[in-house]
Design a protein around this motif. Sequence first.
Motif, mmCIF file in Angstrom:
data_model
loop_
_atom_site.group_PDB
_atom_site.id
_atom_site.type_symbol
_atom_site.label_atom_id
_atom_site.label_comp_id
_atom_site.label_asym_id
_atom_site.label_seq_id
_atom_site.Cartn_x
_atom_site.Cartn_y
_atom_site.Cartn_z
ATOM 1 N N SER A 47 -8.753 17.566 8.000
ATOM 2 C CA SER A 47 -9.511 17.364 6.720
ATOM 3 C C SER A 47 -9.777 15.886 6.366
ATOM 4 O O SER A 47 -10.797 15.565 5.783
ATOM 5 N N VAL A 48 -8.961 14.876 6.616
ATOM 6 C CA VAL A 48 -9.168 13.505 6.487
ATOM 7 C C VAL A 48 -10.067 13.096 7.092
ATOM 8 O O VAL A 48 -11.245 12.178 6.796
ATOM 9 N N PHE A 49 -10.451 13.605 8.533
ATOM 10 C CA PHE A 49 -11.740 12.920 9.529
ATOM 11 C C PHE A 49 -12.863 13.599 8.825
ATOM 12 O O PHE A 49 -13.829 12.825 8.962
ATOM 13 N N ARG A 50 -12.933 14.746 8.278
ATOM 14 C CA ARG A 50 -14.069 15.130 7.747
ATOM 15 C C ARG A 50 -14.741 14.467 6.446
ATOM 16 O O ARG A 50 -15.687 13.999 6.249
ATOM 17 N N GLU A 51 -13.543 13.768 5.725
ATOM 18 C CA GLU A 51 -13.941 13.053 4.629
ATOM 19 C C GLU A 51 -14.162 11.648 5.018
ATOM 20 O O GLU A 51 -15.094 11.020 4.155
ATOM 21 N N LEU A 95 -3.509 16.152 19.973
ATOM 22 C CA LEU A 95 -3.695 16.261 18.679
ATOM 23 C C LEU A 95 -4.990 15.537 18.115
ATOM 24 O O LEU A 95 -6.041 16.192 17.629
ATOM 25 N N TYR A 96 -5.171 14.171 18.629
ATOM 26 C CA TYR A 96 -6.377 13.599 18.455
ATOM 27 C C TYR A 96 -7.766 14.337 19.198
ATOM 28 O O TYR A 96 -8.872 14.305 18.570
ATOM 29 N N CYS A 97 -7.408 14.775 20.381
ATOM 30 C CA CYS A 97 -8.261 15.415 21.067
ATOM 31 C C CYS A 97 -9.026 16.729 20.529
ATOM 32 O O CYS A 97 -10.188 17.117 20.473
ATOM 33 N N ASN A 98 -7.953 17.546 20.139
ATOM 34 C CA ASN A 98 -8.218 18.719 19.324
ATOM 35 C C ASN A 98 -8.884 18.667 17.898
ATOM 36 O O ASN A 98 -10.097 19.289 17.890
ATOM 37 N N VAL A 99 -8.743 17.734 17.527
ATOM 38 C CA VAL A 99 -9.502 17.334 16.041
ATOM 39 C C VAL A 99 -10.947 16.659 16.210
ATOM 40 O O VAL A 99 -11.646 16.774 15.613
ATOM 41 N N GLY A 100 -10.867 16.013 17.575
ATOM 42 C CA GLY A 100 -11.987 15.130 17.731
ATOM 43 C C GLY A 100 -11.982 13.659 17.064
ATOM 44 O O GLY A 100 -13.243 12.931 17.276
ATOM 45 N N LYS A 144 0.871 -1.306 -0.111
ATOM 46 C CA LYS A 144 -0.012 -0.198 -0.151
ATOM 47 C C LYS A 144 0.861 1.360 -0.071
ATOM 48 O O LYS A 144 2.020 1.153 0.837
ATOM 49 N N GLU A 145 0.642 2.293 -0.754
ATOM 50 C CA GLU A 145 1.195 3.457 -0.878
ATOM 51 C C GLU A 145 0.771 4.416 0.254
ATOM 52 O O GLU A 145 -0.578 4.623 0.243
ATOM 53 N N ILE A 146 1.694 4.702 1.250
ATOM 54 C CA ILE A 146 1.357 5.512 2.516
ATOM 55 C C ILE A 146 1.845 7.035 2.326
ATOM 56 O O ILE A 146 3.031 7.079 2.038
ATOM 57 N N LYS A 147 0.984 8.079 2.365
ATOM 58 C CA LYS A 147 1.426 9.246 2.242
ATOM 59 C C LYS A 147 1.938 9.810 3.805
ATOM 60 O O LYS A 147 0.895 9.797 4.602
ATOM 61 N N VAL A 148 3.338 10.228 3.737
ATOM 62 C CA VAL A 148 3.490 10.821 5.054
ATOM 63 C C VAL A 148 3.492 12.241 5.333
ATOM 64 O O VAL A 148 4.026 13.011 4.384
ATOM 65 N N HIS A 149 3.060 12.664 6.240
ATOM 66 C CA HIS A 149 2.939 14.131 6.461
ATOM 67 C C HIS A 149 3.717 14.596 7.719
ATOM 68 O O HIS A 149 4.048 13.715 8.696
ATOM 69 N N GLY A 150 4.215 15.936 7.510
ATOM 70 C CA GLY A 150 5.199 16.166 8.585
ATOM 71 C C GLY A 150 4.219 17.036 9.810
ATOM 72 O O GLY A 150 3.205 17.015 9.816
ATOM 73 N N PRO A 151 5.251 17.254 10.898
ATOM 74 C CA PRO A 151 4.613 17.604 12.125
ATOM 75 C C PRO A 151 3.850 19.206 12.032
ATOM 76 O O PRO A 151 2.880 19.533 12.619
ATOM 77 N N SER A 152 4.374 19.911 10.915
ATOM 78 C CA SER A 152 3.836 21.261 10.553
ATOM 79 C C SER A 152 2.351 21.418 10.579
ATOM 80 O O SER A 152 1.601 22.366 10.954
ATOM 81 N N ASP A 153 1.751 20.446 9.717
ATOM 82 C CA ASP A 153 0.637 20.621 9.141
ATOM 83 C C ASP A 153 -0.246 19.388 9.486
ATOM 84 O O ASP A 153 -1.555 19.249 9.008
ATOM 85 N N ARG A 154 0.326 18.961 10.775
ATOM 86 C CA ARG A 154 -0.523 17.530 10.955
ATOM 87 C C ARG A 154 -2.041 17.769 11.457
ATOM 88 O O ARG A 154 -3.029 16.970 11.345
ATOM 89 N N GLU A 155 -2.094 18.798 12.252
ATOM 90 C CA GLU A 155 -3.506 19.080 12.589
ATOM 91 C C GLU A 155 -4.574 19.336 11.717
ATOM 92 O O GLU A 155 -5.748 18.709 11.446
ATOM 93 N N ILE A 198 -11.005 5.800 12.823
ATOM 94 C CA ILE A 198 -10.037 5.661 14.012
ATOM 95 C C ILE A 198 -8.731 5.614 13.745
ATOM 96 O O ILE A 198 -8.207 4.882 13.026
ATOM 97 N N VAL A 199 -7.893 6.448 14.551
ATOM 98 C CA VAL A 199 -6.688 6.386 14.482
ATOM 99 C C VAL A 199 -5.840 5.365 15.430
ATOM 100 O O VAL A 199 -6.481 5.111 16.488
ATOM 101 N N VAL A 200 -4.839 4.785 14.841
ATOM 102 C CA VAL A 200 -3.949 3.887 15.563
ATOM 103 C C VAL A 200 -2.809 4.243 15.973
ATOM 104 O O VAL A 200 -2.116 4.802 14.615
ATOM 105 N N ASP A 201 -2.336 4.519 17.140
ATOM 106 C CA ASP A 201 -1.079 5.056 17.512
ATOM 107 C C ASP A 201 -0.082 4.044 17.979
ATOM 108 O O ASP A 201 -0.098 3.529 19.176
ATOM 109 N N TYR A 202 0.876 3.608 17.498
ATOM 110 C CA TYR A 202 2.211 3.040 17.856
ATOM 111 C C TYR A 202 3.453 3.970 17.381
ATOM 112 O O TYR A 202 3.798 4.139 16.165
ATOM 113 N N THR A 203 3.895 4.798 18.249
ATOM 114 C CA THR A 203 4.851 5.829 17.988
ATOM 115 C C THR A 203 5.944 5.540 19.075
ATOM 116 O O THR A 203 6.427 4.454 19.216
#
Length: 264
Positions: A52-56, A77-82, A36-47, A61-66
């Motif tokens: 935008s993706v959540f509206r679409e 971040l997740y809480c700010n976006v909802g 699968k082709e995964i697009k990686v976004h940087g920290p500056s525009d992550r919110e 549901i986000v999975v976090d393994y960092t």
Amino acid sequence: MGKAVIKAADSAGLNLIPMSFGCAEEAGKTVEVCGKEIKVHGPSDRESVLASVFREHPNMIVVDYTVPDAVNSNAELYCNVGVPFVMGTTGGDRDRLYKTVEDSNLYAVISPQMGKQVVAFLAAMEIMAEQFPGAFSGYSLKVMESHQSSKLDTSGTAKAVISCFKKLGVSFDMDQIQMIRDPEQQMEMVGVPEEHLSGHAFHLYHLSSPDETVSFEFQHNVCGRSIYAEGTVDAVLFLAKKIQQKADQRVYNMIDVLHEGSMR
């Protein structure tokens, strides 16, 4: 873990949204993971990107393994976006993590251990500690945990099991945990197969009576990551159900998932 979760999600028929976040140097890159082709976004525009993706994809549901240092900022971040999330990452300020999520009234599954069978063992330990407090008073405890060298923090599962032993009357400080991260020691001392040095979790808890005439050992060894990925998918399905039901409880752990019987 990302690769393992993608494989488990595919097997469960879940739809993967092909995006992730990384450091500034990775921003804009596209990486191939499990075909699968995964697009990686940087920290500056992550919110803005996440919103935008959540509206679409409002059922996302986000999975976090960092890494431990990212736990709290990611949760904020997740809480700010909802957007609801499953947090399998260990470490960070756990009190702050729970307060952030509870204050936001967001749905989430947060667990330092996502392996279903290990969680069941931990649940049994908690029941024993609750029903038989002080049963091991006076006993000494030795704890050894071995994980891949990339794991930066002490095992959250080990900490949880130790907390149960302390309720059972054992005196133990968390800094007494023997952390094994050297590959040679892992093979020679612990018995980790060489092919699983990059992904494993071997735990040993040894209890001895004051006069050393009685001993108990609890051990669980995990090779690979599939056990955690399968549990993660179960947690995602469980959380989606709770969201659909508009459940009053918002924050869950893997023991809640087990109690629900939400095991594929």
